[in-house]
Design an enzyme around this catalytic site. Sequence first.
Site, PDB file in Angstrom:
ATOM      1  N   LYS A 266      -0.125  -4.966 -17.117  1.00  0.00           N
ATOM      2  CA  LYS A 266      -0.205  -3.971 -16.588  1.00  0.00           C
ATOM      3  C   LYS A 266       0.916  -3.506 -16.697  1.00  0.00           C
ATOM      4  CE  LYS A 266      -1.630  -1.255 -12.761  1.00  0.00           C
ATOM      5  NZ  LYS A 266      -2.914  -1.426 -11.408  1.00  0.00           N
ATOM      6  N   ASP A 271       3.383   2.836  -8.862  1.00  0.00           N
ATOM      7  CA  ASP A 271       2.174   2.934  -7.807  1.00  0.00           C
ATOM      8  C   ASP A 271       1.796   3.426  -6.991  1.00  0.00           C
ATOM      9  OD1 ASP A 271      -0.585   3.084  -8.034  1.00  0.00           O
ATOM     10  OD2 ASP A 271      -1.739   1.285  -7.334  1.00  0.00           O
ATOM     11  N   LYS A 278      -1.769   6.410  -1.236  1.00  0.00           N
ATOM     12  CA  LYS A 278      -1.978   5.029  -1.050  1.00  0.00           C
ATOM     13  C   LYS A 278      -1.129   5.654   0.112  1.00  0.00           C
ATOM     14  CE  LYS A 278      -1.212   1.463  -4.796  1.00  0.00           C
ATOM     15  NZ  LYS A 278      -2.664   0.947  -4.081  1.00  0.00           N
ATOM     16  N   GLU A 350      -6.445   3.095 -11.169  1.00  0.00           N
ATOM     17  CA  GLU A 350      -5.410   3.414 -12.639  1.00  0.00           C
ATOM     18  C   GLU A 350      -5.055   2.417 -13.637  1.00  0.00           C
ATOM     19  OE1 GLU A 350      -3.702   2.291 -10.007  1.00  0.00           O
ATOM     20  OE2 GLU A 350      -2.652   0.872 -11.428  1.00  0.00           O
ATOM     21  N   ARG A 352      -7.004  -0.140 -14.281  1.00  0.00           N
ATOM     22  CA  ARG A 352      -8.022  -0.666 -15.894  1.00  0.00           C
ATOM     23  C   ARG A 352      -8.126   0.614 -16.605  1.00  0.00           C
ATOM     24  NH1 ARG A 352     -11.878  -1.183 -10.653  1.00  0.00           N
ATOM     25  NH2 ARG A 352      -9.746  -1.506  -9.264  1.00  0.00           N
TER      26      ARG A 352
HETATM   27  N1  BES Z   1      -1.377  -1.845  -7.876  1.00  0.00           N
HETATM   28  C1  BES Z   1      -2.752  -1.591  -7.128  1.00  0.00           C
HETATM   29  C2  BES Z   1      -3.692  -3.163  -7.028  1.00  0.00           C
HETATM   30  C3  BES Z   1      -2.662  -3.859  -5.893  1.00  0.00           C
HETATM   31  C4  BES Z   1      -2.973  -4.120  -4.366  1.00  0.00           C
HETATM   32  C5  BES Z   1      -1.921  -4.794  -6.469  1.00  0.00           C
HETATM   33  C6  BES Z   1      -2.302  -4.700  -3.831  1.00  0.00           C
HETATM   34  C7  BES Z   1      -0.732  -5.690  -5.787  1.00  0.00           C
HETATM   35  C8  BES Z   1      -1.032  -5.443  -4.577  1.00  0.00           C
HETATM   36  C9  BES Z   1      -3.513  -1.420  -8.073  1.00  0.00           C
HETATM   37  O1  BES Z   1      -3.799  -0.082  -9.032  1.00  0.00           O
HETATM   38  C10 BES Z   1      -5.182  -0.801  -7.149  1.00  0.00           C
HETATM   39  O2  BES Z   1      -4.574   0.042  -5.938  1.00  0.00           O
HETATM   40  N2  BES Z   1      -6.184  -1.175  -6.757  1.00  0.00           N
HETATM   41  C11 BES Z   1      -7.218  -0.401  -5.960  1.00  0.00           C
HETATM   42  C12 BES Z   1      -8.350  -0.585  -6.164  1.00  0.00           C
HETATM   43  C13 BES Z   1      -9.355   0.504  -5.232  1.00  0.00           C
HETATM   44  C14 BES Z   1      -9.297   2.161  -5.385  1.00  0.00           C
HETATM   45  C15 BES Z   1     -10.679   0.259  -6.208  1.00  0.00           C
HETATM   46  C16 BES Z   1      -7.027  -1.370  -4.075  1.00  0.00           C
HETATM   47  O3  BES Z   1      -7.350  -2.300  -4.608  1.00  0.00           O
HETATM   48  O4  BES Z   1      -7.226  -1.226  -3.451  1.00  0.00           O
HETATM   49 ZN    ZN Z   2      -3.749   1.821  -8.125  1.00  0.00          ZN
HETATM   50 ZN    ZN Z   3      -2.417  -0.364  -9.780  1.00  0.00          ZN
END
Ligand code: BES
Ligand code: ZN
Ligand code: ZN
Length: 500
Positions: A266, A271, A278, A350, A352
Amino acid sequence: MKFYLKPTDPEKLDVDTLLLFSWEDDLSPFDKFDKEIFQLIKEAGVREQYEGKEGQFLILSTKGIISPYKLIIAGLGKKEDFDLFGLYKAVASAVKKAKETKPVKVALNIDEEWNKKFSVKEVVQSVVEAAYLSSYHFIKYRNEEEQKKIRQIEEFFLLLAPGKLTSAEEGLRFGEIFSQATVFARDLINEPSSVTTPSYLADVAYKIAKDSKGRVKVNVIEKDELKKLKMEAFLAVGKGSDEPPKFILLKFKPNQPKKKIVICGKGITFDTGGLSLKNAEQMETMKADMSGAAAVLAVFKALSKLHPNMEVIGLIPACENMPSGSALKPGDILRAMNGKTIEIVHTDAEGRLTLADAFSFAVLKEKPDEIVDISTLTGACMVALGEEIAGLWGNDDKLLERIEKSARRRGERIWHMPLPKDYKELIKSHIADMKNVQTGRFGGAVTAALFLSEFVGSTPWVHLDIAGPAFAEKDTPLVPKGGTGFGVRMLLELLTNSEF
Ligand code: BES
Ligand code: ZN
Ligand code: ZN
């Protein structure tokens, strides 16, 4: 730090610090030493209530009785609980402890007992990696005075019994290459996202190819070509950013490869969450959302030195997830390269989407025997397994077992999680083939893995969710706060260990 192997008596080497290790409640192995020194160790042990538990140290001056100036004995805990992860931790903590007095020459005695449980190569490689990685600092943005304060150990001697040098030499060579690759990944992750843009990652890949003497080939697919390839899901994630997306393809092909394996990382260089933004705290460490990409690049940097007999294809869908007037919106429907449609519920899920197209590309264009992906995919995986253990999913028992063995050998912790088909119900969409986030609050890491499984077809595949261990929130013996380079060593083990 330069490493040397020495089949020498530890008492006779002129070093600043000699590192020794003991099991719990057992100082008896030191009776082989000079009588006076053994007496000193026993007395200090009683006086300082040293029990040889993990994390305990006994530090003493040798008073000129033997050649090393100082002794540090580190506890390993109970012999029956001893594993490679314990060895990494103990060596890294002992090296950290030794560094408090700024030694230039350090020696470490490799205990014969360790070789009863693990091969000489394995032990030497682990010790070298632990010593090397525990000495890492990311200091390029600090002032000169601060930089000067950090004094590295210059010479590190590994002392072992004679007759084991050949396998030890291999362990030393592998240990150095694996550590340098890990540090390369750490540096990439620690750089701010204003530096490590998708274009920067592409340039890093070109540089790796250039330095590989023709062994690694790189091709970067640009936006117009990606449109022609119908990578709508990947392109949608990068739409809101001023940075152009880059689909980075790396290839390593030996003469008669045993198989063809894709490793996909990835590569979200920052992000923000996109329009499903966020909050400030969640965004703080999101420069590390390219840790999977960094691991893939690091693997390729090391591959040409290790000569694996597999064809390895690296795939990095690199882009930035930003909100703007051109950004992807909740409610949008995308068609991935394999023709499946995705309803966007949340633009922060994003990773995935980018992987969906990378996997489709792998299956349709590269037709590999196996796919491994390494991704900071979900916060939910951190909720499940904490900050130090990665989640592992997959559709092939043999590949799962190989990656688990590889991780164990390199002291990296992963845990096999389920892929329950009936949970697919949770990512069903009323308007498209699937949606990018599950119904309800629970099982986010599992449903993300199920989403990915829709794009690998019948290819054996494993998915590593490294959201937790990719980035250390505080200093630990093996890594200071920041990017860890998690996964690099287990992937190199998977690709180069002939047993697998
Ligand atoms: N990059 C994040 C996942 C992440 C979170 C990595 C904390 C490292 C530390 C990913 O893109 C994400 O934001 N996932 C969301 C998915 C949700 C919206 C379904 C998440 O895990 O909150
Ligand atoms: Zn994300
Ligand atoms: Zn991410």
